[in-house]
Scaffold this active site. Structure first.
Site, PDB file in Angstrom:
ATOM      1  N   HIS A 118       1.237  -1.329   0.160  1.00  0.00           N
ATOM      2  CA  HIS A 118      -0.114   0.168  -0.176  1.00  0.00           C
ATOM      3  C   HIS A 118       0.998   1.599  -0.021  1.00  0.00           C
ATOM      4  O   HIS A 118       0.260   2.478  -0.053  1.00  0.00           O
ATOM      5  CB  HIS A 118      -1.121   0.470   1.129  1.00  0.00           C
ATOM      6  CG  HIS A 118      -1.798  -1.224   1.182  1.00  0.00           C
ATOM      7  ND1 HIS A 118      -2.344  -1.396   2.742  1.00  0.00           N
ATOM      8  CD2 HIS A 118      -2.127  -2.100   0.054  1.00  0.00           C
ATOM      9  CE1 HIS A 118      -3.439  -2.660   2.079  1.00  0.00           C
ATOM     10  NE2 HIS A 118      -3.440  -2.717   0.399  1.00  0.00           N
ATOM     11  N   CYS A 129       1.852  15.213 -12.674  1.00  0.00           N
ATOM     12  CA  CYS A 129       3.199  15.300 -13.513  1.00  0.00           C
ATOM     13  C   CYS A 129       3.915  13.606 -12.531  1.00  0.00           C
ATOM     14  O   CYS A 129       4.684  13.491 -13.174  1.00  0.00           O
ATOM     15  CB  CYS A 129       3.776  15.746 -13.723  1.00  0.00           C
ATOM     16  SG  CYS A 129       5.141  16.870 -11.601  1.00  0.00           S
ATOM     17  N   SER A 219      -2.616  -9.202  10.951  1.00  0.00           N
ATOM     18  CA  SER A 219      -3.339  -8.637   9.572  1.00  0.00           C
ATOM     19  C   SER A 219      -4.783  -9.359   9.957  1.00  0.00           C
ATOM     20  O   SER A 219      -4.596 -10.922   9.828  1.00  0.00           O
ATOM     21  CB  SER A 219      -2.582  -8.854   8.491  1.00  0.00           C
ATOM     22  OG  SER A 219      -3.863  -8.648   7.015  1.00  0.00           O
TER      23      SER A 219
HETATM   24 ZN    ZN Z   1       3.568  18.372 -10.262  1.00  0.00          ZN
END
Ligand code: ZN
Length: 287
Positions: A118, A129, A219
């Site tokens: 995760h 970006c 878990s």
């Molecule tokens: Zn960026």
């Protein structure tokens, strides 16, 4: 119990172990497990990807809380359980470590090649970006953008979230990507409603397929994101051992289940499995 440790050690000593760890392994590092025995009902619904990206107010709330919670996460250190896993790995018994935790504590304990299913909370990604930066840098920028923001840390969830009043959130200023100038920043962790990158999942399935034993540590296997590896192991005939405080949704697939505090059981297990001597005082460990 000694018999429990002995039985587990006998299984683990055969090697080919792949570890699948969850929040329960990090509770003894001060990161509460909101589904385990020490965690009460969740204080608020976990952030979803959809809400985070579409709701500016919710995003502000997330960052305000997360900014405070980060102090707790950043100072957390590995516990005896993480160190025991690292010892089993360096002894050549563990071939792979898959963790659902985003705290980086396996690596901090000396484990290598950890698959962080995760993601990691100490990394930040720009959704515009794709540029990755450190949480440390973001933390500095958020502190600069919010001088005097000193709301009290009340309770911390595994994702670094804390309780914070509405009026405290209102004045919080978030910051954007400096690389593309304006891109939305997100902790590089998989939110609810978001899928784990396919290549990462494939790597985990590959580890499971080559394993002799899948060792689940701390878990409850509540979410399919982790539980699918137990299902795959069972399908392939790979033995499944589950050590967790409380029942899990994978118990029906397990060869052995042990209900015990990981910080106490794992060091003893590592000692036995690697040929060392288990420390005294393990009475009271259930199993
Ligand atoms: Zn960026």
């Amino acid at each position: 119990m000694t018999e429990t440790v002995d039985a587990l050690a006998a299984l683990v000593a055969g090697g080919g172990v792949v570890v699948l760890s969850g929040a329960g392994l990090s509770t003894e590092s001060g990161i509460p497990d909101y589904r385990g025995p020490s965690g009460a009902a969740r204080r608020h619904t976990p952030m979803t990807y959809q809400v985070f990206t579409r709701d500016a107010q919710a995003r502000r709330r997330y960052w305000a809380r997360s900014h405070l919670g980060w102090r707790v996460i950043a100072r957390a250190v590995p516990n005896e359980g993480h160190r025991a896993v690292a010892r089993l790995q360096s002894a050549g018994l563990v071939d792979g470590i898959i963790t659902q935790n985003v705290d980086g504590l396996h690596s901090a304990a000396g484990s290598t090649g950890v698959v962080e299913l995760h993601g990691r909370l100490d990394e930040v990604v720009c959704l515009g970006c794709g540029n990755q930066t450190s949480r440390e840098e973001l933390d500095r920028r958020l502190r600069e953008a919010n001088p005097g923001f000193d709301a009290r840390v009340a309770a911390v969830n595994p994702d670094g979230d804390v309780d914070l009043a509405d009026d405290e959130v209102a004045g919080f200023r978030t910051v954007d990507c400096t690389f593309c100038r304006g891109g939305m920043l997100k902790p590089d962790v998989v939110f609810f409603g978001e899928t784990v990158p396919a290549a990462r999942v494939a790597r985990c399935f590959d580890l499971v397929a080559r394993a002799r034993l899948l060792l689940v540590l701390g878990s409850s296997l509540t979410v399919m994101s982790g539980r699918r590896f137990v299902l795959r192991a069972a399908k392939l005939g790979v033995a499944v051992v589950i050590v967790n405080q409380g029942p899990t949704r994978g118990d029906g697939y397990a060869t052995v289940t042990v209900d015990a505090p990981l910080g106490r059981l794992l060091p003893a297990l590592a000692d036995r499995a690697t040929g060392g001597v288990a420390p005294a005082g393990l009475t009271g460990v259930g199993g």
